[in-house]
Design a protein around this motif. Sequence first.
Motif, short mmCIF file in Angstrom:
data_model
loop_
_atom_site.label_atom_id
_atom_site.label_comp_id
_atom_site.label_asym_id
_atom_site.label_seq_id
_atom_site.Cartn_x
_atom_site.Cartn_y
_atom_site.Cartn_z
N LEU A 100 -1.06 4.44 -0.95
CA LEU A 100 -1.92 4.94 0.12
C LEU A 100 -1.10 5.70 1.14
O LEU A 100 -1.50 6.74 1.65
CB LEU A 100 -2.63 3.74 0.77
CG LEU A 100 -3.73 4.11 1.78
CD1 LEU A 100 -4.84 4.86 1.08
CD2 LEU A 100 -4.25 2.85 2.45
N ILE A 102 -1.80 1.49 10.13
CA ILE A 102 -1.47 0.54 9.08
C ILE A 102 0.02 0.21 9.05
O ILE A 102 0.42 -0.94 8.96
CB ILE A 102 -1.91 1.07 7.69
CG1 ILE A 102 -3.41 1.32 7.69
CG2 ILE A 102 -1.53 0.07 6.60
CD1 ILE A 102 -3.92 1.90 6.40
N ARG A 154 0.82 -1.21 0.00
CA ARG A 154 0.00 0.00 0.00
C ARG A 154 0.84 1.26 0.00
O ARG A 154 0.57 2.22 0.69
CB ARG A 154 -0.91 0.05 1.22
CG ARG A 154 -1.81 -1.09 1.25
CD ARG A 154 -2.54 -1.17 2.55
NE ARG A 154 -3.17 -2.47 2.52
CZ ARG A 154 -4.24 -2.70 1.80
NH1 ARG A 154 -4.82 -1.75 1.13
NH2 ARG A 154 -4.74 -3.90 1.74
N LEU A 202 -0.31 9.02 -0.20
CA LEU A 202 -1.56 9.81 -0.24
C LEU A 202 -1.84 10.39 1.14
O LEU A 202 -2.15 11.57 1.29
CB LEU A 202 -2.73 8.93 -0.68
CG LEU A 202 -2.86 8.66 -2.17
CD1 LEU A 202 -3.98 7.66 -2.44
CD2 LEU A 202 -3.12 9.95 -2.94
N PHE A 203 -1.68 9.56 2.14
CA PHE A 203 -1.91 10.04 3.50
C PHE A 203 -0.91 11.13 3.88
O PHE A 203 -1.25 12.10 4.54
CB PHE A 203 -1.83 8.88 4.50
CG PHE A 203 -3.08 8.07 4.59
CD1 PHE A 203 -4.32 8.71 4.67
CD2 PHE A 203 -3.04 6.69 4.60
CE1 PHE A 203 -5.48 7.96 4.75
CE2 PHE A 203 -4.20 5.95 4.68
CZ PHE A 203 -5.43 6.58 4.76
#
Lengths: 813, 522
Positions: free
Chosen positions: B119, B160, B116, B122-123
């Motif tokens: 992601l 995560i 990921r 992106l975060f």
Amino acid sequence: MAYYPQLVSLIILIPAIGAFINIFWGARLGEKWVGTVATVASALAFVIAVLLFVYLEGSGYEAVVINPPIFDGWIQIPAGEVVIPWQQRVDTLSSTMMLIITGIGTLIHVYSISYMHGDARFHRYFAYLNMFLAFMLVLVTANNFLMMFVGWEGVGLCSFLLIGFWFDKAHGVGWRNTMAANKAMLLNRIGDFGVVMSVLIMFWTFGTTDYFRPAEIVNVHLAEEAAHAAEAAHSEEGAVAAEGEAANKPGDVVLAQEGEGEGAAAEEAHGEEHSTPGVVYVNNDHIETDQLGVFGQAERFLDEGRVIDIGPVQLPFSTWLTIMTLFLVLGVTGKSAQIPLFTWLPDAMAGPTPASALIHAATMVTAGVYIMVRSNVLFYYAPVTSFVVAMIGALTALVAGFIAMGQWDIKRVLAYSTVSQLGFMVAAVGIGAYAAAIFHLVTHAFFKALLFLGSGSVIHAMEHGHHHAHSHGHGHDDEHHGDDHHDAHEEEFDPQDMRNMGGLRRKMPLTFITYLFGTLALAGIFPFAGFWSKDEILADSWVAGFDNNNLAGYIVFIILLMAAAFTAFYMWRQIVLVFFGKPRTEAAEHAPESSRLITIPLVILGFFSLGIGFMNTPSYVLGLDNIFGAHLFTDRLEYSVSKAHASEFNLLIALGATALAVAAMFLANNIYRRSAIIEARRDPLEMLPTTAPFWSLANARMYWDAFYSRVFARPFTRIAYFLSDVVDWRFLHDYFHDVVIWKGFNAAAQGLSKPVDLGVIDGAVNGVGRVFGWLSSQLRQIQTGYVRTYALSLLVGVVLVILVILLPLLQRG
Amino acid sequence: MENTGLSLVTVVLFLPLVGFSILLFIPDAQSRNIKYTALGTSLVTFALSLVMWANFDAANPALQMVQRWEWLPQYGIGYYVGIDGLNMIMVVLTTFIMSIGILSSFNAHVIQERGREKLYYLFMLLLQWAMIGVFVVQDLIIFYIFWEVTLVPMYFLVGIWGGEKRVYAAVKFFLYTMAGSILMLLALLYVGTQAGTFAVPEIIAGIQAGTISFPLDGLFSTQSILFLGFFIAFAIKVPIWPLHSWLPDAHVQAPTAGSVILAGVLLKMGSYGMIRFLLPMFPEASVAWAPIIALLAVIGIIYGAWVSFAQTDMKKLVAYSSVSHMGFIVLGIFAMTSIGIQGSIIQMVNHGISTGGLFLIVGMLYERRHTKDLAAFGGIWKAMPLLGAISLVVVLSSMGMPGLNGFIGEFTILLGSMGSTVLGIGFTVVAALGIILAAIYMLNFFQRIFMGELDKEENKNLPKLEWNEIAVLVPIVVLAIWIGLQPAPFMNPSDATVESLVAQVVPDTTTVAQLPEAGQGE
């Protein structure tokens, strides 16, 4: 000519560049170049120090304040009226320190090239040494307390790095070195707390931390005297100022040479460069109080009897003065290894010996004495602090001297001796003998550096001898020395233990002779350097006590006399153990004389240990003042240390102290010539029932370290673990969090979500945006359902709360 | 900024979102593109924030490069951004730390392991957007939204890509901050409705002019309650002792970049909020509560340092050191002197640099050894000389060694707190003891990792620093030295604003005596 003193910026820059080169490229340069770069940098700094000295001689010792290029401003907060510049000061005091630092520094660089040969981190050693010089020069050339503090901490860092230089040695030695380095840093930090507090109070009292402003005259007395002398010479001009009453009257401001409008000039001149054309000021009366530096303002405040507010606290200035100087003294006890913070210095000997010589004997540790003498005006007017300082110094001199008598490690003896001698200097400051303190600082720098380097030469030779003795049997790699000095034989053989030595007189004649010079200088035997400086402190304390009836004077005089006897005793004990008798080990048997790079610095230092005392011969001594001049050094120093005064020679004290020292040396000689006991690795004093308890006490270092470890270190650690495990983790982290926050929030969330059924929640999730759903789906793939629930309930909770609160608001509007 | 449509502040604020949008369209598999898009975005944002700095007028205490768009004019809610001496440097710090954080993530083991990657970045960009938003926005409602939005990416970054107890830590982080935020939300709604506007400068102007007033006739009157509503939210964020217990969890569990950003920027949102909102909006309550808050701050300084010493987990050690350092910052703020507040502002930058640096170093060691236990190290200086040298500088900076950045902040704060009329000299003395403790725990950290014998087999052949690791550490070292030697360029921008702020909060030095009467002019 006008820019000549600007060189003082270079004196810092050059060693800094040397350090920079060696840090980054040293590994590639090779030993030869590394040593050359560092030594040349140091030598250039010395040349500059000499040039500045010559400049001061030529300019009538007038102080110069320099704003270094590029680094002109430092901490500036216009709104808070904080202006703390990078500003350097060339005056007789800083010049003296610069000469010592760079001069002895250069010799030690040369010495180190040989001593550190073969070390894996050779380049880093020299980088640290250069860096040390740079910081030390920052310390002594700074014109304000905060910039001084940069140097103060910087040298502390270099000291830390050099003590822990061999942090990776095997058999736990590396860890011991690391801990020694740490101890030095920590105890110094306690002192730094004092310095910081002192500077903070200083700032709020004076609005500045500058020693002096550029326009100020440091020693008004001298300036007035000079002016009167000049006036007398040109008495026909006779413009201003009646002779008799110059001293303290504010009226007689200016000596106008060119007949300028005096009043106007006085108005304009404050804050300006001293050399306003045509006008020569003989005092600072024309400068507004807030335009003066710390010391000038202090004197005015005392005259006014001013009361000062710091925050909500209101106290008379004299009380603030006592507080700020006491805090400063705390710093001094750290850096100059005085009671109660002195225990780091003996451990600091874990570092390479030449570094010990430079940092932990000759220069850095004297920084505390330097800063007190620099602040002589403050201490002069703070009798309580001065008394404390005198007691600390005297007590330290005695205690450290006592401990030194019971040590076997050649360097440790010298370390305690250093602590003891620093005690002499500090005590001198305490009784107001500022010139004597600096004089002793200078002579001590030479002979203690000499002794350390001499001990380094001995240790080096012992290691060689040891290798030599063993290389036949084990085919030991003869290249292998320097770095891992005594790695391999740490357990069975200690090259620093004096019991392993003996008879080195014949093996290392040059080292012996120079060591003897250092010893005689330290013991204060005429005509060696220590005789003059120690005598001056004793004479001054006599005057303070018996003539001026200052209690500290009596105490200091008596205690220092005892300490001086101890000094002579332990030094002669060392001479006998190391150099006389027969070699007690094979290593001593095979110890060779050291190389020229080592012996030449020894000889030079030996020469100075003999001769440097004559620069401040008191008047009327055997006609010596006709040859060398009378207290030249003090006269020169007075231009920057306004409360310094020349001491009177007291033949009785000089004879008495010398006799005492000689007697102590004879005693030591008689005791330690009994080689049989020493061969049994015992001390003769240990064997005598009357002296045994004292000797054991000295040998156990009077249990200072054990005491600190029990009273401070262990409780500190225990409290740390208690706070960490019980208070923070079990209570705050687990209990408080689980019971109060977590359950409370859950209850609140339940209360909020119950009225709303699941459909609404789902709707809200969809309604607020797919972002959250998408994000939680990301999470869902990795995490358990447990997380999802929490994450969702949280997010939804937030959204709900916002909506619940916002909706009525929106409707109302 | 009248002639152009967009203020530079708006551009800086929304650039991360632009990068975010671009990143959305890059396929997951193109790891390289993802990384460099994220890095590029953060670097461009950083560059533009520097342009912003260059165009900033330090002599002007008011908001600059203002941009206002109406949104809900009937409630006085709107998009309202601008920079002044308080937030300009914070924006630059944010963009700087984000660039460092993103670059340092390039070869993070945990991202390769858990996947990921897209992601993750992106975060990161979302986080950057929200954090810049918190700093530049001048409208209470929008501020609150940004404040809450920062939680989301951070929550997932920890949840995560965090350590073993990442879920617990993430939820706890969320919970704590939420708990505070709700109080703040209530308080700000009350303030906004009373004032008729949510635009902070207008509210403050109203308070100054006397048209808006919140009575203060005791420690628990309206103004005090509002003050506390904001304060608790900020205090949790900072965190002020004893509200800090989320911090060690979050730090220990967060991935390296997460810790760096958390320490470097997120914590500063709390202290920034205190300066921006608490002092000018509730001046009397601020003065009244100052001694209590300063007491907590001073306890935090000592407590954080003391607890830090007992840690065996590197990250926890650094986390507790943050509690200690942030205590200094809060002390400086509630000294209510311009020296103290300026010290706090520069200390926020310094703490971002030095603690960010420490977390980076810990992260690099973790990458190599997969443990955060101090006992697993020893003698690393010999194995990794460059990292050793850099770490020494960062450790010294964190310890407050003069000549490096940390000292500037700590000294200025101590100076400001000592001259404060609302606090007493005792606060300064105790806080200054913190510099001794700082040496104790920082040296403990340094010596146990880097000094001593290199006796553990696993440590003998640690890989050298990667290019990106050097690239993130070098700017930190350079800045530490630069600010240490020449802090003026970094401090001057806040001078005028802080001066006018202090003039608003503490109109004259006798405020303390007048306190009981201060709130009665309703």
